[in-house]
Design a protein around this motif. Sequence first.
Motif, PDB file in Angstrom:
ATOM      1  N   ASN A 153      43.204  47.575  51.833  1.00  0.00           N
ATOM      2  CA  ASN A 153      44.295  46.633  52.058  1.00  0.00           C
ATOM      3  C   ASN A 153      45.601  47.411  52.176  1.00  0.00           C
ATOM      4  OD1 ASN A 153      42.587  44.420  51.906  1.00  0.00           O
ATOM      5  ND2 ASN A 153      42.971  44.084  49.737  1.00  0.00           N
ATOM      6  N   ASN A 155      49.736  46.858  52.478  1.00  0.00           N
ATOM      7  CA  ASN A 155      50.878  45.945  52.383  1.00  0.00           C
ATOM      8  C   ASN A 155      52.083  46.638  53.027  1.00  0.00           C
ATOM      9  OD1 ASN A 155      52.585  43.880  51.778  1.00  0.00           O
ATOM     10  ND2 ASN A 155      52.406  44.038  49.562  1.00  0.00           N
ATOM     11  N   HIS A 156      52.254  46.362  54.313  1.00  0.00           N
ATOM     12  CA  HIS A 156      53.312  47.018  55.073  1.00  0.00           C
ATOM     13  C   HIS A 156      54.636  46.289  54.852  1.00  0.00           C
ATOM     14  CE1 HIS A 156      55.462  48.798  58.493  1.00  0.00           C
ATOM     15  NE2 HIS A 156      54.527  49.749  58.484  1.00  0.00           N
ATOM     16  N   GLY A 160      53.621  43.020  56.762  1.00  0.00           N
ATOM     17  CA  GLY A 160      52.928  42.186  55.793  1.00  0.00           C
ATOM     18  C   GLY A 160      51.616  42.801  55.316  1.00  0.00           C
ATOM     19  N   LEU A 161      50.717  41.939  54.851  1.00  0.00           N
ATOM     20  CA  LEU A 161      49.464  42.385  54.235  1.00  0.00           C
ATOM     21  C   LEU A 161      48.347  42.400  55.281  1.00  0.00           C
ATOM     22  CD1 LEU A 161      48.037  43.188  51.580  1.00  0.00           C
ATOM     23  CD2 LEU A 161      47.550  40.761  51.229  1.00  0.00           C
ATOM     24  N   ARG A 163      44.149  43.866  56.207  1.00  0.00           N
ATOM     25  CA  ARG A 163      42.866  44.453  55.860  1.00  0.00           C
ATOM     26  C   ARG A 163      42.522  45.423  56.980  1.00  0.00           C
ATOM     27  NH1 ARG A 163      39.764  45.554  51.435  1.00  0.00           N
ATOM     28  NH2 ARG A 163      37.528  45.323  51.866  1.00  0.00           N
ATOM     29  N   GLU A 184      45.282  40.751  60.002  1.00  0.00           N
ATOM     30  CA  GLU A 184      46.349  40.200  59.157  1.00  0.00           C
ATOM     31  C   GLU A 184      45.755  39.210  58.162  1.00  0.00           C
ATOM     32  OE1 GLU A 184      49.165  37.122  58.055  1.00  0.00           O
ATOM     33  OE2 GLU A 184      47.791  36.849  59.730  1.00  0.00           O
ATOM     34  N   GLU A 186      47.386  37.050  56.007  1.00  0.00           N
ATOM     35  CA  GLU A 186      48.063  35.780  55.728  1.00  0.00           C
ATOM     36  C   GLU A 186      47.295  34.611  56.339  1.00  0.00           C
ATOM     37  OE1 GLU A 186      50.536  34.982  53.787  1.00  0.00           O
ATOM     38  OE2 GLU A 186      50.729  37.058  53.135  1.00  0.00           O
ATOM     39  N   LYS A 189      44.439  33.942  54.124  1.00  0.00           N
ATOM     40  CA  LYS A 189      44.885  33.180  52.956  1.00  0.00           C
ATOM     41  C   LYS A 189      45.070  31.704  53.303  1.00  0.00           C
ATOM     42  CE  LYS A 189      47.236  36.855  50.391  1.00  0.00           C
ATOM     43  NZ  LYS A 189      48.532  37.316  49.841  1.00  0.00           N
TER      44      LYS A 189
END
Length: 296
Positions: A153, A155-156, A160-161, A163, A184, A186, A189
């Motif tokens: 993972n 987290n830039h 953003g986050l 995989r 991405e 998000e 999620k």
Amino acid sequence: MTRQGVKRHYGRYALATAIFIIGVVCFCVWSYINHRQDVMEKIDSALVHAAYAARELVEDGNVENLILIDGSYAPDYVKHQNKLGRLAQESGLALLGAAAHENGETYALIAESGNPEIIPVGDIRYGDALPLRVKRNVLNLARSSEQGTALLNINHLNYGLFRMAVLYISHSDGTGHVYFAAHELESVKSLLLRHAQRETAAGLFLVIMALILVRLRNTIEKRAAEDLAVRNERLTQDLEGLRRREKELEATIHDLERFSAVATGREGRILQLKAEINNLLVQLNREKRYNSSQAD
């Protein structure tokens, strides 16, 4: 039902409701965890396949040429960049590309965004250093084997986050090629959140239906208990009426027995007096007044 009985009844009802709600919550959590695991496994598998697909598109020899070209505007660079972009868009990936690893550093050679709203097209340029975590995983892969993949993972700060799947191909001179694919998280999620909301809604529906059914059952039981109480009251009243009638009959029988005893004694006395009168008449040489059957 007594007050204590009512307390016990509602206590059992509250306990059963709490156990059912806890069961529904545990089921929703279990379903969410399993669904999340399934989704992540599918994403990881798709990322690894995408990293291998990037290698097939770019090819190791072209990577060497890109390193020699040392520029992002050459025709070969643009051609391969467009191929990576189309594959990223069709696969729903945020990023797809290749990098070089040499002298302990990992820097981008060619990369293309699959979603410009997340990573602008051309934002990752030739020579840009990849995130530190990617570099560390590439170093670990370089030390462990000639070829390997890693999932991590990232987290830039700007994007953003993500995989990411990293495919490392080593060379005998200590350098290597890196192919990577990123998704991405998000959106994942959001997908998992919608699934959790559906599971929660289904759980709440089950809870509400259970409460309605339990309430209906309690109402039916209450009505049955009330009807039984009315019947018991009527039966009690009937029994009390029968007891009063029995006492009245006993009193009547007692009076009749007393009357019978009195009547029987009076009849015997009359017969005795008739016999005495007959005896007196005989003594007076007179005819008996009463026949012998009546006077005996």
